[in-house]
Design a protein around this motif. Structure first.
Motif, PDB file in Angstrom:
ATOM      1  N   ALA A  70       0.794  -1.284  -0.148  1.00 20.28           N
ATOM      2  CA  ALA A  70       0.144   0.204  -0.084  1.00 20.28           C
ATOM      3  C   ALA A  70       0.911   1.318   0.115  1.00 20.28           C
ATOM      4  CB  ALA A  70      -1.024  -0.178   1.198  1.00 20.28           C
ATOM      5  N   ARG A  71       1.909   1.374   0.747  1.00 22.78           N
ATOM      6  CA  ARG A  71       2.970   2.473   0.733  1.00 22.78           C
ATOM      7  C   ARG A  71       3.967   2.425  -0.150  1.00 22.78           C
ATOM      8  NH1 ARG A  71      -0.840   5.527   3.163  1.00 22.78           N
ATOM      9  NH2 ARG A  71      -1.345   4.621   5.207  1.00 22.78           N
ATOM     10  N   GLY A  72       4.088   1.337  -1.143  1.00 21.44           N
ATOM     11  CA  GLY A  72       5.369   1.389  -2.075  1.00 21.44           C
ATOM     12  C   GLY A  72       6.409   1.250  -1.405  1.00 21.44           C
ATOM     13  N   THR A  73       6.691   0.086  -0.316  1.00 20.09           N
ATOM     14  CA  THR A  73       7.853  -0.046   0.259  1.00 20.09           C
ATOM     15  C   THR A  73       8.160  -1.438   0.104  1.00 20.09           C
ATOM     16  OG1 THR A  73       6.733  -0.095   2.438  1.00 20.09           O
ATOM     17  CG2 THR A  73       7.625   2.073   1.739  1.00 20.09           C
ATOM     18  N   LEU A  74       7.826  -2.231  -0.872  1.00 17.23           N
ATOM     19  CA  LEU A  74       8.110  -3.540  -1.211  1.00 17.23           C
ATOM     20  C   LEU A  74       9.748  -3.886  -0.988  1.00 17.23           C
ATOM     21  CD1 LEU A  74       5.210  -5.091  -3.382  1.00 17.23           C
ATOM     22  CD2 LEU A  74       5.878  -5.427  -0.804  1.00 17.23           C
ATOM     23  N   ALA A  75      10.502  -2.851  -1.169  1.00 16.56           N
ATOM     24  CA  ALA A  75      11.890  -3.019  -1.315  1.00 16.56           C
ATOM     25  C   ALA A  75      12.550  -3.556   0.235  1.00 16.56           C
ATOM     26  CB  ALA A  75      12.725  -1.797  -1.955  1.00 16.56           C
ATOM     27  N   SER A  76      11.727  -3.163   1.106  1.00 16.06           N
ATOM     28  CA  SER A  76      12.074  -3.487   2.488  1.00 16.06           C
ATOM     29  C   SER A  76      11.679  -4.940   3.039  1.00 16.06           C
ATOM     30  CB  SER A  76      11.671  -2.384   3.600  1.00 16.06           C
ATOM     31  OG  SER A  76      10.340  -2.389   3.340  1.00 16.06           O
ATOM     32  N   LEU A  77      10.813  -5.634   2.064  1.00 16.60           N
ATOM     33  CA  LEU A  77      10.807  -7.039   2.414  1.00 16.60           C
ATOM     34  C   LEU A  77      11.665  -7.882   3.081  1.00 16.60           C
ATOM     35  CD1 LEU A  77       7.983  -8.518   2.675  1.00 16.60           C
ATOM     36  CD2 LEU A  77       8.312  -9.476   0.301  1.00 16.60           C
ATOM     37  N   PRO A  78      12.997  -7.838   2.638  1.00 19.86           N
ATOM     38  CA  PRO A  78      13.903  -8.652   2.792  1.00 19.86           C
ATOM     39  C   PRO A  78      14.363  -8.505   4.667  1.00 19.86           C
ATOM     40  CG  PRO A  78      14.752  -7.860   0.783  1.00 19.86           C
ATOM     41  CD  PRO A  78      13.306  -7.143   1.448  1.00 19.86           C
ATOM     42  N   ASP A  79      13.770  -7.249   5.129  1.00 15.97           N
ATOM     43  CA  ASP A  79      13.730  -7.323   6.588  1.00 15.97           C
ATOM     44  C   ASP A  79      13.397  -8.444   7.361  1.00 15.97           C
ATOM     45  OD1 ASP A  79      15.024  -4.835   6.338  1.00 15.97           O
ATOM     46  OD2 ASP A  79      13.154  -3.741   6.961  1.00 15.97           O
ATOM     47  N   TRP A  80      12.273  -9.070   6.883  1.00 18.01           N
ATOM     48  CA  TRP A  80      11.921 -10.416   7.184  1.00 18.01           C
ATOM     49  C   TRP A  80      12.673 -11.638   7.249  1.00 18.01           C
ATOM     50  CZ3 TRP A  80       7.261 -11.317  10.061  1.00 18.01           C
ATOM     51  CH2 TRP A  80       6.548 -10.446  10.295  1.00 18.01           C
ATOM     52  N   LEU A  81      13.843 -11.495   6.592  1.00 17.40           N
ATOM     53  CA  LEU A  81      14.944 -12.713   6.561  1.00 17.40           C
ATOM     54  C   LEU A  81      15.290 -12.988   8.101  1.00 17.40           C
ATOM     55  CD1 LEU A  81      16.967 -11.883   3.489  1.00 17.40           C
ATOM     56  CD2 LEU A  81      15.494 -13.749   3.412  1.00 17.40           C
ATOM     57  N   LEU A  82      15.236 -11.988   8.678  1.00 19.94           N
ATOM     58  CA  LEU A  82      15.736 -12.190  10.246  1.00 19.94           C
ATOM     59  C   LEU A  82      14.870 -12.896  10.955  1.00 19.94           C
ATOM     60  CD1 LEU A  82      17.053  -8.342  11.048  1.00 19.94           C
ATOM     61  CD2 LEU A  82      18.357 -10.523  10.327  1.00 19.94           C
ATOM     62  N   LEU A  83      13.712 -13.283  10.672  1.00 19.27           N
ATOM     63  CA  LEU A  83      12.713 -13.844  11.388  1.00 19.27           C
ATOM     64  C   LEU A  83      12.457 -15.282  10.874  1.00 19.27           C
ATOM     65  CD1 LEU A  83      11.116 -12.652  13.666  1.00 19.27           C
ATOM     66  CD2 LEU A  83      11.922 -10.811  12.290  1.00 19.27           C
ATOM     67  N   LEU A  84      13.240 -15.736   9.747  1.00 18.60           N
ATOM     68  CA  LEU A  84      13.176 -17.177   9.613  1.00 18.60           C
ATOM     69  C   LEU A  84      13.489 -18.020  10.629  1.00 18.60           C
ATOM     70  CD1 LEU A  84      15.167 -17.041   6.029  1.00 18.60           C
ATOM     71  CD2 LEU A  84      12.788 -17.248   6.287  1.00 18.60           C
ATOM     72  N   PRO A  85      12.526 -19.131  10.980  1.00 23.48           N
ATOM     73  CA  PRO A  85      12.580 -19.597  12.030  1.00 23.48           C
ATOM     74  C   PRO A  85      13.573 -20.793  11.853  1.00 23.48           C
ATOM     75  CG  PRO A  85      10.784 -20.301  10.726  1.00 23.48           C
ATOM     76  CD  PRO A  85      11.400 -19.171  10.058  1.00 23.48           C
ATOM     77  N   GLY A  86      14.777 -20.555  11.878  1.00 23.64           N
ATOM     78  CA  GLY A  86      15.983 -21.605  11.816  1.00 23.64           C
ATOM     79  C   GLY A  86      16.175 -22.102  13.134  1.00 23.64           C
ATOM     80  N   PHE A  87      15.701 -21.950  14.430  1.00 23.97           N
ATOM     81  CA  PHE A  87      15.834 -22.659  15.618  1.00 23.97           C
ATOM     82  C   PHE A  87      15.074 -23.872  15.390  1.00 23.97           C
ATOM     83  CE2 PHE A  87      12.775 -19.186  15.793  1.00 23.97           C
ATOM     84  CZ  PHE A  87      11.728 -19.930  16.031  1.00 23.97           C
TER      85      PHE A  87
END
Length: 429
Positions: A300-317
């Motif tokens: 909605a805000r045109g900021t899809l370029a910041s989507l890789p921030d969610w890489l930090l939340l990958l449940p690798g544990f």
């Protein structure tokens, strides 16, 4: 922007023709000197010192004072602070007026605590402290003041900490007042004002602290903390002001990065399994719901370029501990650092370039220590590591400087067109 910066830089701006001398004078007049600001603080500082003096006298003789005198002192100081605040506001001195109103709010909370102690009510009921938060939120709506917006957020943290640590309960009312009351006050500031980035950061920190208290009190897996934390992040995706939204997203991102960094450093064993692994379906379902909300806001805000921030939340544990987990987490850290650098290069943002460089260097240091410590002689280990980091730092700085210089040249060349009959300027080295 400070006056010292303007006094230092604007002469060069005038010499380069960016502004005129008259415009320079207008800029300097817009920002009063620090000396003028300090003089404006003198009445407030004097009032605080006088108040502290009176408070020390009263505190030394508090137990010997009759109950009516104690109540009269509390009520009188409260009314004096609020009346003084209104007096200075009507005289146009907003700094002192808002300071006295904030002092009145603090006195109000102290009066609640002291009155509760007087009638043996402390430790049994949280409604008095909740009233403190309510009054603070109401004051933030009545007055356009950064300090009065910050105070109920800080008070909410103190009340919630007391509730969880002393009473053993979590006050959802306090959380709601901070999140919805103070949050809405920040989201929709007074007309003509931009949302305050400092308030956004402290609001996010307050909500994250309360989320951590909830996780600790309920004895849940600590990874549940990231569900409310990323809800705060998703709220930043929906904010129309990008700077304010990023300020709200800063604390959740820092928490997620530190968690991933800790997993890369200390996740080589399965000792963390009992602390980090919640039920798979419930946790991943909740995380996916928050991710969907965040993606919708970014679209909605045109900021899809910041989507890789969610890489930090990958449940690798959920992966087994050991080298595979360390390598997988390092890949995530590198990918996140690369995404920050890529976005910064495209936007030409110097601060983001610096941040991306720091994240990349940190990931390289962690990888180097984790993967080579056991295989190299210690002196050779430090020598190679130092050379590697120095070379990497030099290369990234060179790349950043080249991209920024190219961006400035493009903007300068496209913004100012030469006059048709003017001679071309002399080439500069």
């Amino acid at each position: 922007m400070s006056r010292n910066f303007l006094e230092t830089e604007t002469p060069a701006w005038v010499a380069e023709g960016l502004i005129t001398e008259a415009q320079r004078e207008r800029l300097l007049a817009r920002y009063p000197s620090e000396a003028v600001q300090a003089v404006g603080l003198l009445p407030l500082l004097g009032s605080i010192l006088v108040g502290l003096s009176a408070l020390s006298v009263v505190a030394a003789n508090w137990q010997s004072l009759p109950t009516p005198v104690r109540l009269g002192l509390l009520l009188g100081s409260l009314l004096a602070a609020y009346a003084g605040g209104e007096y200075f506001l009507h005289r146009g001195n907003r700094r002192v007026g808002h300071g006295l109103l904030g002092l009145g709010l603090v006195i109000f909370g102290a009066s609640i605590i002291l009155t509760s102690q007087l009638y043996q009510l402390v430790g049994y009921d949280v409604s008095g402290l909740l009233a403190w938060v309510v009054v603070g939120v109401l004051l933030s709506y009545l007055y356009d003041s950064q300090a009065l917006t910050l105070l109920p957020i800080i008070i909410g943290v103190a009340v919630q900490t007391y509730c969880t640590q002393a009473l053993g309960v979590f006050s959802y009312a306090t959380l709601g007042l901070v999140a919805l009351g103070s949050g809405w006050r920040w989201w929709r500031p007074a007309a003509g004002r931009e949302p305050d980035t400092l308030v956004a950061s402290l609001l996010a920190l307050s909500l994250l602290w309360q989320a951590a208290l909830w996780v600790a009190l309920s004895h849940a897996k600590i990874t549940w903390f990231f569900i409310p934390a990323m809800l705060v992040y998703a709220a930043g995706d929906w904010h129309p002001n990008r700077a304010a939204g990023r300020a709200l997203q800063g604390p959740p991102l820092v928490a997620a990065y530190l968690f991933a960094l800790g997993l890369a450093l200390f996740g080589e064993t399965d000792q963390y399994a009992g602390l980090l692994r919640p039920p798979v379906l419930a946790y991943l379902g909740a995380l996916a719901a928050v991710l969907a909300l965040s993606v919708a806001g970014k679209r909605a805000r045109g900021t899809l370029a910041s989507l890789p921030d969610w890489l930090l939340l990958l449940p690798g544990f959920y992966l087994p501990g050991g080298l595979p987990l360390a390598v997988a987490t390092l890949v995530v850290l590198y990918a996140h650092a690369g995404s920050v650098l890529t976005r910064a290069h495209r936007a030409g943002e110097a601060e983001q370039l610096t941040l991306g460089t720091v994240l990349f260097v940190v990931a390289t240091m962690v990888a180097y220590f984790k993967l080579t410590w056991a295989f190299l002689d210690k002196s050779l280990f430090f020598l190679i590591g130092g050379v590697l980091l120095l070379s990497l730092s030099w290369y990234l700085r060179r790349r950043n400087a080249q991209r920024l210089a190219a961006g400035v040249a493009t903007v300068t060349g496209g913004a100012v067109a030469p006059e048709p009959n003017s001679r071309p300027p002399a080439a500069n080295s």
